[in-house]
Design a protein around this motif. Structure first.
Motif, mmCIF file in Angstrom:
data_model
loop_
_atom_site.group_PDB
_atom_site.id
_atom_site.type_symbol
_atom_site.label_atom_id
_atom_site.label_comp_id
_atom_site.label_asym_id
_atom_site.label_seq_id
_atom_site.Cartn_x
_atom_site.Cartn_y
_atom_site.Cartn_z
ATOM 1 N N ILE A 1 0.880 -1.303 0.073
ATOM 2 C CA ILE A 1 -0.218 0.157 0.046
ATOM 3 C C ILE A 1 1.000 1.214 -0.072
ATOM 4 C CG2 ILE A 1 -1.571 1.509 1.317
ATOM 5 C CD1 ILE A 1 -2.952 -1.344 2.034
ATOM 6 N N SER A 2 1.988 1.371 0.861
ATOM 7 C CA SER A 2 2.757 2.298 0.967
ATOM 8 C C SER A 2 3.575 2.501 -0.654
ATOM 9 C CB SER A 2 3.843 2.299 1.897
ATOM 10 O OG SER A 2 4.937 1.329 1.615
ATOM 11 N N LYS A 3 3.684 1.682 -1.413
ATOM 12 C CA LYS A 3 4.235 1.853 -2.507
ATOM 13 C C LYS A 3 3.336 2.175 -3.512
ATOM 14 C CE LYS A 3 8.515 -0.840 -1.721
ATOM 15 N NZ LYS A 3 9.315 -1.980 -2.209
ATOM 16 N N LEU A 4 2.005 2.290 -3.566
ATOM 17 C CA LEU A 4 1.246 2.431 -4.607
ATOM 18 C C LEU A 4 1.149 3.852 -5.079
ATOM 19 C CD1 LEU A 4 -2.239 0.807 -3.144
ATOM 20 C CD2 LEU A 4 -1.136 0.223 -5.194
ATOM 21 N N PRO A 5 1.213 4.231 -6.171
ATOM 22 C CA PRO A 5 0.965 5.727 -6.459
ATOM 23 C C PRO A 5 -0.102 6.378 -5.734
ATOM 24 C CG PRO A 5 1.021 4.285 -8.571
ATOM 25 C CD PRO A 5 0.887 3.446 -7.254
ATOM 26 N N HIS A 6 0.455 7.737 -5.492
ATOM 27 C CA HIS A 6 -0.529 8.513 -4.564
ATOM 28 C C HIS A 6 -2.078 8.402 -5.075
ATOM 29 C CE1 HIS A 6 -1.965 11.719 -2.181
ATOM 30 N NE2 HIS A 6 -2.412 12.347 -3.168
ATOM 31 N N GLY A 7 -2.546 8.704 -6.222
ATOM 32 C CA GLY A 7 -3.966 8.691 -6.662
ATOM 33 C C GLY A 7 -4.646 7.201 -6.102
ATOM 34 N N PHE A 8 -3.864 6.006 -6.405
ATOM 35 C CA PHE A 8 -4.171 4.752 -6.168
ATOM 36 C C PHE A 8 -4.468 4.612 -4.492
ATOM 37 C CE2 PHE A 8 -2.526 2.225 -9.976
ATOM 38 C CZ PHE A 8 -3.465 2.582 -10.833
ATOM 39 N N LYS A 9 -3.587 5.111 -3.757
ATOM 40 C CA LYS A 9 -3.479 5.039 -2.520
ATOM 41 C C LYS A 9 -4.642 5.792 -2.024
ATOM 42 C CE LYS A 9 0.455 5.419 -0.944
ATOM 43 N NZ LYS A 9 1.638 6.142 -0.416
ATOM 44 N N GLN A 10 -4.854 6.778 -2.382
ATOM 45 C CA GLN A 10 -6.200 7.655 -1.790
ATOM 46 C C GLN A 10 -7.257 6.944 -2.003
ATOM 47 O OE1 GLN A 10 -6.272 11.416 -3.689
ATOM 48 N NE2 GLN A 10 -5.945 12.691 -1.745
ATOM 49 N N ILE A 11 -7.535 6.351 -3.194
ATOM 50 C CA ILE A 11 -8.662 5.812 -3.652
ATOM 51 C C ILE A 11 -8.855 4.475 -2.871
ATOM 52 C CG2 ILE A 11 -10.220 4.814 -5.333
ATOM 53 C CD1 ILE A 11 -9.596 7.077 -6.811
ATOM 54 N N PHE A 12 -7.740 3.817 -2.892
ATOM 55 C CA PHE A 12 -7.629 2.347 -2.004
ATOM 56 C C PHE A 12 -7.977 2.524 -0.551
ATOM 57 C CE2 PHE A 12 -5.753 -1.258 -0.318
ATOM 58 C CZ PHE A 12 -6.247 -2.224 -1.339
ATOM 59 N N SER A 13 -7.556 3.523 -0.067
ATOM 60 C CA SER A 13 -7.624 3.807 1.543
ATOM 61 C C SER A 13 -9.035 4.377 1.833
ATOM 62 C CB SER A 13 -6.755 4.899 1.815
ATOM 63 O OG SER A 13 -5.224 4.217 1.928
ATOM 64 N N LEU A 14 -9.349 5.018 1.056
ATOM 65 C CA LEU A 14 -10.925 5.844 1.213
ATOM 66 C C LEU A 14 -12.026 4.729 1.128
ATOM 67 C CD1 LEU A 14 -10.603 9.261 -0.626
ATOM 68 C CD2 LEU A 14 -10.856 8.870 1.730
ATOM 69 N N TYR A 15 -11.676 3.787 0.041
ATOM 70 C CA TYR A 15 -12.908 2.733 -0.205
ATOM 71 C C TYR A 15 -12.662 1.691 0.677
ATOM 72 C CZ TYR A 15 -15.732 -0.520 -2.689
ATOM 73 O OH TYR A 15 -16.618 -1.562 -3.090
ATOM 74 N N LEU A 16 -11.718 1.066 0.716
ATOM 75 C CA LEU A 16 -11.456 -0.159 1.352
ATOM 76 C C LEU A 16 -11.312 -0.092 3.027
ATOM 77 C CD1 LEU A 16 -10.984 -3.122 1.021
ATOM 78 C CD2 LEU A 16 -8.505 -2.914 1.055
ATOM 79 N N LEU A 17 -10.411 1.097 3.218
ATOM 80 C CA LEU A 17 -10.072 1.471 4.714
ATOM 81 C C LEU A 17 -11.005 2.105 5.199
ATOM 82 C CD1 LEU A 17 -6.311 1.618 4.494
ATOM 83 C CD2 LEU A 17 -7.532 -0.474 4.798
ATOM 84 N N GLU A 18 -11.761 3.189 4.718
ATOM 85 C CA GLU A 18 -12.425 3.985 5.239
ATOM 86 C C GLU A 18 -14.106 3.692 4.999
ATOM 87 O OE1 GLU A 18 -12.015 6.659 7.462
ATOM 88 O OE2 GLU A 18 -10.134 5.499 7.163
ATOM 89 N N GLY A 19 -14.202 2.871 4.017
ATOM 90 C CA GLY A 19 -15.754 2.424 3.824
ATOM 91 C C GLY A 19 -16.615 3.570 3.213
ATOM 92 N N TYR A 20 -15.861 4.377 2.431
ATOM 93 C CA TYR A 20 -16.636 5.334 1.623
ATOM 94 C C TYR A 20 -17.163 4.676 0.302
ATOM 95 C CZ TYR A 20 -14.997 9.495 4.172
ATOM 96 O OH TYR A 20 -14.672 10.188 5.253
ATOM 97 N N SER A 21 -18.098 5.162 -0.156
ATOM 98 C CA SER A 21 -18.635 4.628 -1.369
ATOM 99 C C SER A 21 -18.053 5.208 -2.576
ATOM 100 C CB SER A 21 -20.046 4.780 -1.594
ATOM 101 O OG SER A 21 -20.469 6.010 -1.662
ATOM 102 N N HIS A 22 -18.060 4.619 -3.868
ATOM 103 C CA HIS A 22 -17.589 5.168 -4.883
ATOM 104 C C HIS A 22 -18.083 6.698 -5.153
ATOM 105 C CE1 HIS A 22 -14.369 2.263 -5.751
ATOM 106 N NE2 HIS A 22 -15.365 1.270 -5.786
#
Length: 178
Positions: free
Chosen positions: A125-146
């Motif tokens: 996760i730490s190596k993911l490009p910034h944009g990927f990391k943001q969406i990945f974290s918001l969706y998977l870790l934060e539970g935000y909907s798309h």
């Protein structure tokens, strides 16, 4: 929300733009709890959440003149809170604590089972490009909907979904190299 409360809201915002301290305090009181919860979910640490929360409101009031009612004030300040939290995570390299709870999401990919080692996932996760990391974290870790992510990041819902799937694929590739 009735038109009346929207007008009161707009009045508070307009007074706050002129530097009216009591209007700013009322706005702060309306949003502080919700924003604290957003920040705490991302940072997982009360003291840091309180610091980032204060910075969020300081920034919001400093930039209030830029607020043009294109979104709700809540969505606007939430975007500031999330960006500040994500930047804080980035600069402090804080491990994203809730990931263990979400391990099962990552194992969904049925095509080829891999050993999901939590240490490797965190590195990945730490190596993911910034944009990927943001969406990945918001969706998977934060539970935000798309839909929510689309509003927060000012992108389309389809972009959020495709970025998330690309992030997931990229993460699997990264894990294999670790």
């Amino acid at each position: 929300m009735g038109t009346h409360s929207v007008n009161i809201h707009k009045e508070l915002l307009e007074k706050s733009k002129t530097g009216d301290r009591s209007a700013q305090f009322k706005l702060y009181e309306l949003y502080v709890d919700a924003m604290y919860n957003v920040v705490l979910r991302i940072l997982g640490n009360r003291e840091e959440a309180e610091d980032i929360l204060q910075e969020t409101f300081v920034d919001a009031f400093k930039n209030l003149k830029k607020f043009r009612y294109e979104s709700t004030f809540g969505a606007w300040i939430k975007r500031i809170a999330i960006n500040k939290s994500l930047n804080h995570l980035k600069t402090n390299k804080i491990k994203i604590t809730p990931i263990e709870d979400h391990e099962y999401y990552l194992a969904e990919e049925k095509e080829e089972p891999i050993e999901y080692d939590m240490r490797k996932i965190k590195i990945g996760i730490s190596k993911l490009p910034h944009g990927f990391k943001q969406i990945f974290s918001l969706y998977l870790l934060e539970g935000y909907s798309h839909k929510e992510i689309a509003e927060i990041l000012e992108i389309s819902e389809a972009t959020s979904k495709s970025q998330y799937h690309r992030a997931k694929k990229k993460l699997i590739e990264l894990i294999k190299t670790l």
